[in-house]
Write an enzyme that holds these catalytic residues in place. Structure first.
Site, PDB file in Angstrom:
ATOM      1  N   HIS A   1     -23.126 -55.285   7.299  1.00  0.00           N
ATOM      2  CA  HIS A   1     -23.079 -56.730   7.118  1.00  0.00           C
ATOM      3  C   HIS A   1     -21.724 -57.284   7.553  1.00  0.00           C
ATOM      4  O   HIS A   1     -21.611 -58.464   7.879  1.00  0.00           O
ATOM      5  CB  HIS A   1     -23.318 -57.102   5.650  1.00  0.00           C
ATOM      6  CG  HIS A   1     -24.695 -56.796   5.165  1.00  0.00           C
ATOM      7  ND1 HIS A   1     -25.052 -55.565   4.672  1.00  0.00           N
ATOM      8  CD2 HIS A   1     -25.817 -57.569   5.105  1.00  0.00           C
ATOM      9  CE1 HIS A   1     -26.330 -55.586   4.319  1.00  0.00           C
ATOM     10  NE2 HIS A   1     -26.813 -56.789   4.576  1.00  0.00           N
ATOM     11  N   ASP A  42     -32.794 -54.630  12.370  1.00  0.00           N
ATOM     12  CA  ASP A  42     -32.195 -55.122  11.137  1.00  0.00           C
ATOM     13  C   ASP A  42     -31.720 -56.551  11.433  1.00  0.00           C
ATOM     14  O   ASP A  42     -31.769 -57.020  12.579  1.00  0.00           O
ATOM     15  CB  ASP A  42     -31.041 -54.199  10.725  1.00  0.00           C
ATOM     16  CG  ASP A  42     -30.731 -54.260   9.230  1.00  0.00           C
ATOM     17  OD1 ASP A  42     -31.230 -55.177   8.547  1.00  0.00           O
ATOM     18  OD2 ASP A  42     -29.989 -53.388   8.744  1.00  0.00           O
TER      19      ASP A  42
END
Length: 340
Positions: free
Chosen positions: A182, A251
């Site tokens: 992230h 993702d």
């Protein structure tokens, strides 16, 4: 149909979102906590999404693993443990752990199906690797590839029994990451022979209907590009060595592991061989840009999407057996002294 999955900004669709989704016609949607106020609201939202497209079998997805990766939370929804709970039970009673994982996933699916959700981004088949970043950590079903595959299979079976399709992730393996994707791009320098362990659970479950890539660079295969953007990794490792022929999602392409503008990332992922681009944060400019740069869904991707959704169903009510399944799970986890 555009091969993208988009997020939604809040608990109801805005007028702009409704108009955009009708025109763009994305493959599906992903839900987060911001979209989940209570069961009545959430079911109304997913019904609304299906009404836009007139498709009963619509990809409406969520990250509902249990533990710290939970979007539908107690007390309005049931509680589910992380993968570590099933790992602990597996150490003393493997068959009981497998049955507990299956019962847990089946109960979860019955609840998701009632909420109008058809795909759950679960199970993670990433190994728990000592010394790695804890972005996987207690989410993993263990460190042993055979154990992870056995518990992962039970999750896929349990979800399917409840009318929800599972998604194996994060191919070709996220367990060795040294940073949170992230926030930054990890580079895995392990040699190819060592990475065979990471591939093993995915190879065992390569018949799964849906899979997700990871945003990691593997120097053994492609030192320049993360797996999501690497034609070499997708063609030779995910489709080749692993043998996965299901619907391959990225993702979230908003993660800081990837560089460049969001539409550029989407185009690169499609060019590398991903079937569908996942874009989570409901930013209208980004979503519009993605729709502009992506090629229409290919026949091969459409066929994979149809297969992925064929066994899904939307339940009119929460099935009473959900409570029985949770009680069974709790009794089995108690064998290891693990709270649910």
């Amino acid at each position: 149909m555009i091969p993208a999955i988009f997020g939604i900004s809040g608990p109801v669709l805005t007028a702009d979102e409704r108009a955009f989704f009708r025109e763009c016609d994305p493959a599906g949607y992903i839900l987060f906590g911001r979209n989940c106020v209570d069961p009545e609201q959430l079911r109304a939202l997913t019904d609304d999404l299906r009404s836009i497209h007139g498709r009963d079998r619509l990809l409406v997805s969520v990250d509902q693993e249990g533990g710290r990766v939970t979007r539908l939370r107690p007390p309005l929804w049931a509680g589910y443990p992380s993968g570590q709970a099933f790992d602990a039970l597996y150490q003393i009673a493997p068959a009981s752990a497998i049955e507990a994982a299956r019962a847990n996933a089946a109960a979860m699916a019955l609840e998701l199906s009632y909420m109008g959700i058809t795909v759950d981004y679960h199970p993670p088949l990433d190994l728990r690797v000592p010394g790695a970043h804890d972005v996987i950590g207690d989410r993993a079903f263990g460190a042993d590839p055979m154990q992870v595959a056995a518990l992962g299979r039970a999750v896929l079976e349990g979800l399917a029994a409840g009318g929800v399709t599972g998604c194996i992730k994060h191919m070709p393996g996220h367990g060795r990451t040294d940073v949170d994707t992230h926030k930054a791009l990890p580079t895995v320098t392990a040699p190819a022979a060592e990475l065979e362990a990471d591939l093993a659970p995915f190879r065992t479950l390569n018949q799964a209907l849906v899979g997700m890539t990871g945003h990691l660079v593997f120097t053994a295969w492609d030192p320049e590009n993360p797996a999501t953007l690497s034609q070499t990794v997708i063609r030779d490792i995910i489709r080749g060595s692993i043998g996965f022929d299901g619907l391959l999602l990225t993702d979230d392409i908003d993660m800081e592991a990837l560089g460049g503008a969001i539409p550029e990332r989407a185009a690169r992922a499609q060019a590398a061989g991903c079937d569908i681009v996942l874009n989570c944060w409901a930013k209208m400019d980004d979503m519009a840009g993605i729709c502009e740069v992506l090629s229409p869904m290919s026949d091969a991707t459409a066929a994979r999407l149809d297969r992925a959704l064929a066994g899904t169903r939307i339940a009119p009510a929460l099935a009473p057996e959900a409570a029985e399944l949770l009680a069974k799970r709790d009794a089995l986890l108690a064998l290891a002294g693990t709270p649910a």
